[in-house]
Design an enzyme around this catalytic site. Structure first.
Site, PDB file in Angstrom:
ATOM      1  N   PHE A 165       0.889  -1.290  -0.663  1.00  0.00           N
ATOM      2  CA  PHE A 165      -0.257   0.744   0.240  1.00  0.00           C
ATOM      3  C   PHE A 165       1.390   1.105  -0.268  1.00  0.00           C
ATOM      4  CE2 PHE A 165      -2.714   3.313   1.670  1.00  0.00           C
ATOM      5  CZ  PHE A 165      -4.230   2.848   1.228  1.00  0.00           C
TER       6      PHE A 165
ATOM      7  N   ASP B 173       2.988  -4.974   8.844  1.00  0.00           N
ATOM      8  CA  ASP B 173       1.845  -3.985   8.853  1.00  0.00           C
ATOM      9  C   ASP B 173       0.316  -4.834   8.313  1.00  0.00           C
ATOM     10  OD1 ASP B 173      -0.696  -2.747   7.566  1.00  0.00           O
ATOM     11  OD2 ASP B 173       0.693  -0.977   6.880  1.00  0.00           O
TER      12      ASP B 173
ATOM     13  N   TYR C 156      -9.899   0.858  11.354  1.00  0.00           N
ATOM     14  CA  TYR C 156     -10.944   1.631  10.347  1.00  0.00           C
ATOM     15  C   TYR C 156     -11.552   0.119   9.406  1.00  0.00           C
ATOM     16  CZ  TYR C 156      -7.490   3.516   7.281  1.00  0.00           C
ATOM     17  OH  TYR C 156      -6.614   4.104   6.635  1.00  0.00           O
ATOM     18  N   LYS C 157     -10.631  -0.343   9.150  1.00  0.00           N
ATOM     19  CA  LYS C 157     -10.879  -1.835   8.299  1.00  0.00           C
ATOM     20  C   LYS C 157     -11.809  -2.401   8.881  1.00  0.00           C
ATOM     21  CE  LYS C 157      -7.095  -0.214   4.965  1.00  0.00           C
ATOM     22  NZ  LYS C 157      -6.075  -0.043   5.002  1.00  0.00           N
TER      23      LYS C 157
ATOM     24  N   ARG D   3     -12.009  -4.951  -6.292  1.00  0.00           N
ATOM     25  CA  ARG D   3     -11.696  -6.063  -4.579  1.00  0.00           C
ATOM     26  C   ARG D   3     -13.078  -6.537  -4.158  1.00  0.00           C
ATOM     27  NH1 ARG D   3      -7.957  -2.965  -0.737  1.00  0.00           N
ATOM     28  NH2 ARG D   3      -9.863  -1.360  -0.998  1.00  0.00           N
TER      29      ARG D   3
END
Ligand SMILES: *Cc1c(COP(=O)(O)O)cnc(C)c1O
Length: 398
Positions: A125, A190, A213-214, A357
């Site tokens: 990312f 990560d 928040y995911k 995705r």
């Protein structure tokens, strides 16, 4: 096996089925983007209202003591710890993932002063890799090497995501950690795309960072977290030497003296209102058996892959053991295909240049949702609705 009734019976027998009631999900939407922004926990709104009205409104500045705001970063860190294989006093919550990565990589470089190579994954990312670039530039004299080169013998630190945000490919955390450490380097994981999706265990790593928040469902802009292995608590330096990482913040000394333990990785004032939503999200996680979560995640992802079949090129590993909790496909017109699918109520997302995705959140996605999503996707492809020009313009956030 792959009919709708079979999916309904899988839902009826699903040991996690009751968790869906803990979330607010809009009617007519199949939400497969929990890997980007998790759904709203039903109790979060009340918890945030309480923080605003009962705590801020009634207790005013006294809330730092009486409502426990001051201790939030460590108290919440302790609640996140079991989700990543860590223990109490090893995780601090707050800031953002990018900031936590900056802290972790900077600290690692200070712990390996003789080494001038930072290993980072160019496919990660982007913010992770950008933070490394900015740090290397600020410090000067560092070389950045791509993880794919596989050479760690002169590296100070290796930064890698457990699950790749595009393809969903999962790295073997114990194996990579051991290889990196055997080469004398420090390992920073990560876990943004793995925490809340599988049984994360960063306990052997040197540092780890992630967001909430995911899959953790703590809401837009929710605080991130940083894990620091206890063997580094005394020796690691927090380069973001803000006042709340000081040994005695309220002594208001002019010189910086780091606190003991994980507290030295605190930076500054916590985002109290965002923490309130995070605490509500963690109330749900306290009851989730992570082995069942992973088993359902694998089952949902595999069901989707089987249903889509060869209608699209699979961008994720075919072996579910090598995937996180999302599945990706390639399509040269991926953006309008996803817009057309969202138009029919099935929400996935698009990642440039050509990735569609689909994230599976086992707490609220059902087998029947996966079935209906796949049928709708096949229809969009078959009828070519994505060619409609209204699906072409790109929104700011894809
Ligand atoms: C989501 C995500 C981030 C987010 O970074 P922020 O600083 O919280 O905006 C970072 N890294 C990875 C790998 C991610 O998936």
């Amino acid at each position: 096996m792959l009919d709708r009734d079979h999916c309904l019976s899988l839902d009826a027998e699903d040991p996690l089925r009751d968790f869906r009631q803990e979330f607010v999900l809009p009617d007519g939407v199949i939400y497969l983007v929990g890997n980007s922004l998790g759904a709203l926990p039903r109790r979060a709104a009340e918890r945030v209202r309480q923080a605003v009205e009962d705590e801020w409104g009634e207790q005013l500045v006294g809330g730092w003591n009486s409502a426990g705001w001051y201790e939030q970063p460590l108290r919440v860190g302790d609640r996140i710890a079991p989700l990543i294989g860590a223990g109490p006093g090893q995780v601090v919550a707050g800031n953002t993932t990018s900031i936590a990565i900056h802290q972790a990589v900077s600290a690692a470089l200070r712990l390996r002063p003789g080494r001038r190579v930072i290993v980072s994954d160019v496919r990660n990312f982007p913010t992770d890799h950008y933070m490394v670039q900015g740090l290397a530039e600020a410090l000067g004299g560092y070389e950045i090497r791509d993880f794919a080169e596989g050479r760690f013998d002169d590296a100070a630190v290796v930064l890698l995501s457990e699950v790749d945000y595009r393809t969903g490919e999962r790295h073997d955390v114990p194996e990579v950690t051991a290889r990196v450490q055997a080469a004398g380097a420090l390992m920073v994981w990560d876990v943004c795309h793995s925490v809340g999706a599988l049984q994360v265990d960063v306990s052997a790593a040197d540092f780890a960072a992630g967001c909430t928040y995911k899959y953790l469902n703590a809401g837009p802009g929710a605080p991130a977290f940083l894990y620091v292995n206890p063997r580094h608590h005394a020796g690691a330096v927090n380069v973001l030497s803000g006042w709340l990482g000081h040994a005695e913040p309220f002594a208001f000394e002019s010189g910086y003296r780091p606190a003991e333990g994980i507290r030295r990785f605190s930076v500054s004032t916590p985002h109290v209102l965002s923490f309130a939503a995070l605490e509500a999200a963690l109330d749900v996680w306290e009851r989730v058996p992570l082995d069942l979560l992973r088993a359902k995640s694998v089952a949902l992802g595999s069901l989707f892959v089987d249903l889509v079949g060869d209608a699209l090129e699979l961008a994720s590993p075919a072996d579910p053991a090598r995937r996180g909790s999302h599945v990706s496909f390639r399509h040269p017109d991926g953006y309008p295909v996803m817009r057309a699918l969202i138009d029919r109520g099935v929400h996935g997302d698009f990642r440039a240049p050509d990735i569609l995705r689909f994230g599976f959140a086992p707490l609220y996605n059902r087998y029947v949702d996966v079935f209906d999503a796949a049928v709708t996707l096949l229809e969009v492809l078959d009828k070519e609705d994505w060619r409609d020009e209204r699906h072409a313009p790109r929104l700011a956030v894809t």
